[in-house]
Design a protein around this motif. Sequence first.
Motif, PDB file in Angstrom:
ATOM      1  N   GLN A   1      -1.759   8.742  -6.124  1.00 12.59           N
ATOM      2  CA  GLN A   1      -0.767   9.808  -5.932  1.00 12.59           C
ATOM      3  C   GLN A   1       0.106   9.526  -4.720  1.00 12.59           C
ATOM      4  OE1 GLN A   1      -3.028  13.448  -5.720  1.00 12.59           O
ATOM      5  NE2 GLN A   1      -3.360  13.470  -7.929  1.00 12.59           N
ATOM      6  N   ALA A   2      -0.522   9.052  -3.642  1.00  9.24           N
ATOM      7  CA  ALA A   2       0.249   8.754  -2.431  1.00  9.24           C
ATOM      8  C   ALA A   2       1.320   7.721  -2.744  1.00  9.24           C
ATOM      9  CB  ALA A   2      -0.670   8.254  -1.326  1.00  9.24           C
ATOM     10  N   SER A   3       0.960   6.679  -3.462  1.00  8.35           N
ATOM     11  CA  SER A   3       1.944   5.631  -3.731  1.00  8.35           C
ATOM     12  C   SER A   3       3.076   6.180  -4.594  1.00  8.35           C
ATOM     13  CB  SER A   3       1.272   4.416  -4.380  1.00  8.35           C
ATOM     14  OG  SER A   3       1.212   4.575  -5.769  1.00  8.35           O
ATOM     15  N   ARG A   4       2.749   7.088  -5.522  1.00  5.80           N
ATOM     16  CA  ARG A   4       3.812   7.666  -6.354  1.00  5.80           C
ATOM     17  C   ARG A   4       4.779   8.491  -5.513  1.00  5.80           C
ATOM     18  NH1 ARG A   4       3.080   8.032 -11.724  1.00  5.80           N
ATOM     19  NH2 ARG A   4       5.321   8.310 -11.653  1.00  5.80           N
ATOM     20  N   THR A   5       4.226   9.312  -4.588  1.00  2.35           N
ATOM     21  CA  THR A   5       5.135  10.133  -3.783  1.00  2.35           C
ATOM     22  C   THR A   5       5.887   9.283  -2.754  1.00  2.35           C
ATOM     23  OG1 THR A   5       3.430  10.667  -2.167  1.00  2.35           O
ATOM     24  CG2 THR A   5       3.684  12.193  -3.990  1.00  2.35           C
ATOM     25  N   LEU A   6       5.421   8.067  -2.522  1.00  2.00           N
ATOM     26  CA  LEU A   6       6.138   7.195  -1.583  1.00  2.00           C
ATOM     27  C   LEU A   6       7.182   6.357  -2.302  1.00  2.00           C
ATOM     28  CD1 LEU A   6       3.129   6.110   0.628  1.00  2.00           C
ATOM     29  CD2 LEU A   6       5.092   7.446   1.376  1.00  2.00           C
ATOM     30  N   GLY A   7       7.428   6.660  -3.560  1.00  3.96           N
ATOM     31  CA  GLY A   7       8.543   6.021  -4.254  1.00  3.96           C
ATOM     32  C   GLY A   7       8.166   4.930  -5.243  1.00  3.96           C
ATOM     33  N   ALA A   8       6.868   4.752  -5.499  1.00  4.73           N
ATOM     34  CA  ALA A   8       6.486   3.696  -6.432  1.00  4.73           C
ATOM     35  C   ALA A   8       6.351   4.260  -7.851  1.00  4.73           C
ATOM     36  CB  ALA A   8       5.157   3.078  -5.998  1.00  4.73           C
ATOM     37  N   GLY A   9       6.932   3.577  -8.815  1.00  5.71           N
ATOM     38  CA  GLY A   9       6.782   3.963 -10.217  1.00  5.71           C
ATOM     39  C   GLY A   9       5.407   3.548 -10.718  1.00  5.71           C
ATOM     40  N   PRO A  10       5.066   3.886 -11.952  1.00 12.08           N
ATOM     41  CA  PRO A  10       3.724   3.580 -12.460  1.00 12.08           C
ATOM     42  C   PRO A  10       3.387   2.082 -12.437  1.00 12.08           C
ATOM     43  CG  PRO A  10       4.895   5.030 -13.978  1.00 12.08           C
ATOM     44  CD  PRO A  10       5.875   4.640 -12.930  1.00 12.08           C
TER      45      PRO A  10
ATOM     46  N   ASP B   1       4.769  -0.280 -10.532  1.00 12.17           N
ATOM     47  CA  ASP B   1       4.701  -0.655  -9.121  1.00 12.17           C
ATOM     48  C   ASP B   1       3.334  -0.258  -8.533  1.00 12.17           C
ATOM     49  OD1 ASP B   1       5.177  -1.179  -6.493  1.00 12.17           O
ATOM     50  OD2 ASP B   1       7.045  -0.049  -6.338  1.00 12.17           O
ATOM     51  N   THR B   2       2.901   0.964  -8.826  1.00  4.51           N
ATOM     52  CA  THR B   2       1.601   1.438  -8.341  1.00  4.51           C
ATOM     53  C   THR B   2       0.468   0.580  -8.894  1.00  4.51           C
ATOM     54  OG1 THR B   2       2.419   3.692  -8.204  1.00  4.51           O
ATOM     55  CG2 THR B   2       0.035   3.418  -8.262  1.00  4.51           C
TER      56      THR B   2
ATOM     57  N   SER C   1       0.738  -2.761  -6.935  1.00  2.00           N
ATOM     58  CA  SER C   1       0.623  -2.765  -5.476  1.00  2.00           C
ATOM     59  C   SER C   1      -0.599  -2.016  -4.968  1.00  2.00           C
ATOM     60  CB  SER C   1       1.894  -2.180  -4.836  1.00  2.00           C
ATOM     61  OG  SER C   1       2.033  -0.822  -5.183  1.00  2.00           O
TER      62      SER C   1
END
Lengths: 352, 227
Positions: free
Chosen positions: B124-133, B135-136, B139
């Motif tokens: 969830q953190a990575s999604r709210t930091l601008g990463a798409g599915p 990318d998440t 990364s």
Amino acid sequence: MELSLNLRKSFGGPFNLDLDCTASGSQVGIFGASGSGKSTLVRLIAGLERPEEGEIWLDGECLFSSKRGINVPPQRRCISLVFQDACLFPHLSVEANLRYGYKRSRAGRRSVDFATLVSVLQLGELLGRGVNRLSGGERQRVALGRAILANPRLLLMDEPLSALDDGLKLPIIHYLKRAGERFGIPYLFISHSLLEIRLMTDRVISMAGGRVLAQTSPEELARERMGGSQVGYINVLQLEKLRKMGGLYVYRWGLEELFVSAGDEEPMAVFELSSRDIILFTRHPEAVSARNLLKCTVVDTFPSGNKVGVELRCGHETLIAEVVVQAADDLAIQARNEVYAVIKAASFRRLS
Amino acid sequence: MPLLSSADCDAIILSLKVALTATLISLPLGFLYAYLMTFFRFRAKVLLEVLVNLPLTLPPVVMGYLLLVSLGRNGWLAPLLDLFGVRLIFNWKAAVLASAIVGFPLLVRSIRIAMEGIDGRLVQASRTLGAGPVDTLLSVILPLSVSGVVSGASLMFARSLGEFGATIIVAGNMPGSTQTIPLAIYDYASSPGGERAALSLCAVAVGISVFVLSGHEALVKRLARRT
């Protein structure tokens, strides 16, 4: 920041969320006991969960609308989230954690740059470390930095202080507030602690059972809840250390001097004092064991449950005391009266 | 007389080639499959779960036979294979397919255990930091489940080296083209005077297994130290 919410979501059980409110301002709090729906609300705003119906608008942009079939994915909402326990990426260094959101932010939106942020949050010496070698407070500072560097238009802080020791909370509050103001990023601060809400925000939405109870100022909320609270109203006093006398510390508070047991050598300190620990006298009590006797003027009184809150002016400072209704009647406490407030030196609790 | 004949060497090389190919082909598929099963909810999940895990419980011979009847000249998948001009029986590719199907559940199991251990809030953190599915996935999820990927791949590789039942039916036992180490040992064991050769191949099989497992241990330890 203007955030309009009109949402409904049920969870199959008795609990459901049904909200209709607009939050505006740059430092807004959401207050409620655990289970009131605060965290669900955070996930809905961030786009991590989907409401059954309703709308979410942020600064004139529709983020979700069940009617119009809009659901902006979280990565495009530009809303960063600070979690209760940091949630740093364990496989990345501190620096890589910080840069995670920055790399993914739109170049045109980048107003916070890496070097400034590192200096504001004093992260310089942590950069090379692995995230598992940070203390709780350091982790939360890095998490905050990571969220801000994503250059969001709104920062959601979901109980960011709950996992920290009491002594660490105040410094982190200082960082949270300072960063929000310094970089001009509005935030929504979610907490079950009224004191944190009062220190962090200037508007507050209080929630219970998935509903909005009221939208007021934190001060009003604190006064309203004083009567029913276990700890009364918490006065927050910023004191300057003068000297040590016997076993006690003497601090300057406005024009007055206060004797405090729980002092230390720091030149400045913040203490909390419950409204319940202040005893009021209408005449000068000749001999009392308590170390602090302050002459005050009653500015105002307000009802709160079965108590009466008394707002006192002491020099330039304000203090809230509480008395039961009968006592208020017996002493005829009303605005412009002069009273003596008596406080034991042991009643002050250190915050920082 | 040398310890290993040239046919034995062929069998060893073929075994390694089959196991390696099966593992490499299965890795991306297994990773995606584990990702789907861990992070998404959908209707056919239970059915898919049963199908993928079936080779774990079925006798490999049954798997081999089912493959043979579906991929063979008159099998129901034959028209599709003809369309692409591939033949998946009685050649080394058939051995790869047999190994891949039998080893796949082991690979997926390890990756899933690792993925289920990832704190959902990191995603969830990575999604709210601008990463798409995607990318998440690359990364955050991939680096955090890499130890599971390594374990799964080594397990699958080792299992593929030992694959016998399905392989002998769908690929046959032709020295030089589809005869892997276990099949060669089987031949030696059933022919008189083959004990010495069988034992040498057994020693090679033990050697490779020990090498793979200790390599796996070392790699996992190194990964654990890094995080």
